[in-house]
Each structure stands twice: as C-alpha cells, then as structure tokens.
Scaffold this motif. Structure first.
Motif, PDB file in Angstrom:
ATOM      1  N   GLU A  46      16.374  32.755  24.613  1.00  0.00           N
ATOM      2  CA  GLU A  46      15.434  31.992  23.778  1.00  0.00           C
ATOM      3  C   GLU A  46      14.122  32.756  23.653  1.00  0.00           C
ATOM      4  N   SER A  47      13.483  32.684  22.492  1.00  0.00           N
ATOM      5  CA  SER A  47      12.171  33.307  22.318  1.00  0.00           C
ATOM      6  C   SER A  47      11.070  32.300  22.628  1.00  0.00           C
ATOM      7  N   THR A  48       9.893  32.806  22.935  1.00  0.00           N
ATOM      8  CA  THR A  48       8.753  31.926  23.187  1.00  0.00           C
ATOM      9  C   THR A  48       8.393  31.146  21.936  1.00  0.00           C
ATOM     10  N   ALA A  49       8.565  31.760  20.760  1.00  0.00           N
ATOM     11  CA  ALA A  49       8.287  31.042  19.511  1.00  0.00           C
ATOM     12  C   ALA A  49       9.219  29.848  19.366  1.00  0.00           C
ATOM     13  N   GLU A  50      10.474  30.015  19.739  1.00  0.00           N
ATOM     14  CA  GLU A  50      11.431  28.904  19.664  1.00  0.00           C
ATOM     15  C   GLU A  50      11.058  27.797  20.647  1.00  0.00           C
ATOM     16  N   SER A  52       8.025  27.114  21.640  1.00  0.00           N
ATOM     17  CA  SER A  52       6.845  26.440  21.099  1.00  0.00           C
ATOM     18  C   SER A  52       7.232  25.476  19.987  1.00  0.00           C
ATOM     19  N   TRP A  53       8.202  25.876  19.167  1.00  0.00           N
ATOM     20  CA  TRP A  53       8.694  24.968  18.120  1.00  0.00           C
ATOM     21  C   TRP A  53       9.302  23.717  18.735  1.00  0.00           C
ATOM     22  N   GLY A  54      10.140  23.891  19.762  1.00  0.00           N
ATOM     23  CA  GLY A  54      10.751  22.736  20.418  1.00  0.00           C
ATOM     24  C   GLY A  54       9.709  21.817  21.031  1.00  0.00           C
ATOM     25  N   LEU A  55       8.674  22.417  21.592  1.00  0.00           N
ATOM     26  CA  LEU A  55       7.582  21.641  22.184  1.00  0.00           C
ATOM     27  C   LEU A  55       6.867  20.809  21.119  1.00  0.00           C
ATOM     28  N   LEU A  74      -3.205  17.612  20.032  1.00  0.00           N
ATOM     29  CA  LEU A  74      -2.088  17.877  20.934  1.00  0.00           C
ATOM     30  C   LEU A  74      -1.139  18.910  20.334  1.00  0.00           C
ATOM     31  N   LEU A  75      -0.851  18.781  19.059  1.00  0.00           N
ATOM     32  CA  LEU A  75       0.011  19.754  18.388  1.00  0.00           C
ATOM     33  C   LEU A  75      -0.625  21.142  18.359  1.00  0.00           C
ATOM     34  N   LYS A  76      -1.924  21.187  18.102  1.00  0.00           N
ATOM     35  CA  LYS A  76      -2.612  22.482  18.088  1.00  0.00           C
ATOM     36  C   LYS A  76      -2.538  23.147  19.460  1.00  0.00           C
ATOM     37  N   LEU A  77      -2.731  22.365  20.513  1.00  0.00           N
ATOM     38  CA  LEU A  77      -2.639  22.896  21.871  1.00  0.00           C
ATOM     39  C   LEU A  77      -1.244  23.461  22.131  1.00  0.00           C
ATOM     40  N   CYS A  78      -0.230  22.762  21.652  1.00  0.00           N
ATOM     41  CA  CYS A  78       1.145  23.221  21.847  1.00  0.00           C
ATOM     42  C   CYS A  78       1.420  24.511  21.086  1.00  0.00           C
ATOM     43  N   VAL A  79       0.839  24.650  19.912  1.00  0.00           N
ATOM     44  CA  VAL A  79       1.046  25.857  19.108  1.00  0.00           C
ATOM     45  C   VAL A  79       0.423  27.078  19.774  1.00  0.00           C
ATOM     46  N   VAL A  80      -0.776  26.922  20.328  1.00  0.00           N
ATOM     47  CA  VAL A  80      -1.495  28.100  20.841  1.00  0.00           C
ATOM     48  C   VAL A  80      -1.216  28.395  22.309  1.00  0.00           C
ATOM     49  N   LEU A 128      -9.275  25.979  22.229  1.00  0.00           N
ATOM     50  CA  LEU A 128      -8.041  25.229  22.438  1.00  0.00           C
ATOM     51  C   LEU A 128      -7.240  25.817  23.594  1.00  0.00           C
ATOM     52  N   TRP A 129      -7.160  27.143  23.650  1.00  0.00           N
ATOM     53  CA  TRP A 129      -6.405  27.798  24.720  1.00  0.00           C
ATOM     54  C   TRP A 129      -7.007  27.460  26.083  1.00  0.00           C
ATOM     55  N   ASP A 130      -8.337  27.521  26.173  1.00  0.00           N
ATOM     56  CA  ASP A 130      -9.016  27.202  27.429  1.00  0.00           C
ATOM     57  C   ASP A 130      -8.814  25.737  27.821  1.00  0.00           C
ATOM     58  N   GLU A 131      -8.857  24.863  26.819  1.00  0.00           N
ATOM     59  CA  GLU A 131      -8.657  23.440  27.087  1.00  0.00           C
ATOM     60  C   GLU A 131      -7.278  23.198  27.688  1.00  0.00           C
ATOM     61  N   TYR A 132      -6.280  23.874  27.140  1.00  0.00           N
ATOM     62  CA  TYR A 132      -4.924  23.742  27.678  1.00  0.00           C
ATOM     63  C   TYR A 132      -4.837  24.326  29.084  1.00  0.00           C
ATOM     64  N   ALA A 133      -5.318  25.554  29.242  1.00  0.00           N
ATOM     65  CA  ALA A 133      -5.187  26.247  30.528  1.00  0.00           C
ATOM     66  C   ALA A 133      -5.868  25.483  31.658  1.00  0.00           C
TER      67      ALA A 133
END
Length: 209
Positions: A46-50, A52-55, A74-80, A128-133
């Motif tokens: 599986e690729s990381t892009a796949e 992220s899509w599933g997420l 939430l979706l933006k956080l999942c994308v990045v 967004l990346w920092d918020e997630y991390a």
C-alpha cells in the motif's frame, strides 16, 4: 446578464502563485510511490497516498457523527499528516523508536515540500501539520484516532504474508482510539474482527480415533 469580476481578467491572475502550487502538487505526487508495510487485498504494498485517501474516506463517512467537530479542518489534517513522507518515506510502527527524531525529520521534509508554495499557503499547511503532530485540538486527536483505525482495517482486508501477526492490532494505537466515544466504539468493532482472524489461524484440534 452576467457581470465580470477581477478574477475573470487573466491579467489579474497571479501566475507565480499558480506555478508554485503546481510545483508543490508535482512534488507531493511522490506520496503515491511511498510504500507502507500494509498490503492491499491483492497483496500489493500500500502507498501512503492510498492510506491518506482511506483515512479521509473514514472521516467523510463518520463526519455527521461528530457534533461540534470542524470536519473540514479534520479532513485537512488527514490530508497533510503524512505528506512529509513523500521525501524520506514511511517508518513502520514496529520500527519506530523513542528518540529517533522522526517527527523533526518529517517536519523538515514537509517544510521542504512546501517551499514552492506562496508563503501564506505554506504557513497554513505547516500550521495544520504542527496541530496534528502535537495533538493540540480535538480535531487533531480525532485525526490520530482515525489514522490508527484505518491502519488496522487495512491489516484486516489486506492479503498479508502467512506469518503476519494479527495480534499487533489489539495493542496498536489504543491510547489514540480511546480518545472519543465514536472511535472507541469503532475500535471495539475492529478488535472483534481481529480476534476472528486470530481464531481462523488457530489449528483445529485433532479428533481422537
């Protein structure tokens, strides 16, 4: 009768901005070739892009069950959240170690990936990346919970090697998935499916003759 606006005039388009965004998209495309340890139902890595899509699909399906949550964020956080892996790749959970500075490396890679973007847009994505991390908002903590659930679901549907240890699922990411009643309930369902897979692997007792 229609009225033209400034955006209808090609002369007002910031072509440098467009070029920067396109350059970013072309660099981020590397995520499609960034492979994870998970397998698809055909046995392909599986690729990381796949992932992220599933997420994101998980969030879309359960968004209405999350009152008070900013689902767009939430979706933006999942994308990045995994975009930095486009540069240095994915580190499987069993190989991750305390003190390996993985977060610092991924943040640095993410900054490098965002370099072509207009500064304001790059700043938004980095925020967004920092918020997630850091898991500093409910949306970020939910993104982490769904991230764990998506990984476990892929383990269940994928065509794994014969020695794949399904018991890994039972301990994986429990702190994150216990955060919210919805993800906790989903975790219980996934655990039931995992135990069923473990039961399938147990040898059938021999009958006395």
């Amino acid at each position: 009768m229609t009225h033209k606006t400034d955006s209808d005039d090609p002369a007002t388009i910031d072509h440098g901005r467009l070029s920067g965004i396109l350059a970013f998209l072309q660099a981020a495309e590397q995520l499609k070739d960034t492979l994870r340890s998970g397998r698809t139902r055909t046995g392909r890595a599986e690729s990381t892009a796949e992932h992220s899509w599933g997420l994101c699909l998980l969030v879309v399906l359960f968004g209405r069950d999350l009152p008070g949550i900013d689902v767009e964020k939430l979706l933006k956080l999942c994308v990045v959240h995994d975009l930095g892996e486009a540069i240095s790749g994915d580190v499987p959970a069993p190989a991750q170690k305390s003190g390996d500075r993985r977060r610092e490396r991924e943040r640095r890679d993410f900054q490098s990936l965002c370099a072509p973007l207009p500064s304001a847009l790059a700043g938004d994505l980095l925020s967004l990346w920092d918020e997630y991390a850091e898991g500093r908002t409910e949306e970020a903590r939910l993104a982490k919970a769904f991230d764990k659930l998506e990984t476990m679901l892929q383990h269940l549907v994928g065509k794994n090697p014969p020695d794949f240890d399904f018991s890994f699922n039972l301990a994986y990411g429990r702190r994150e998935t216990d955060f919210h009643p919805l993800t906790r309930a989903l975790r219980e369902k996934v655990d039931e499916l995992t135990r069923a897979r473990l039961d399938e692997r147990r040898p059938t007792p021999a009958r006395g003759g």
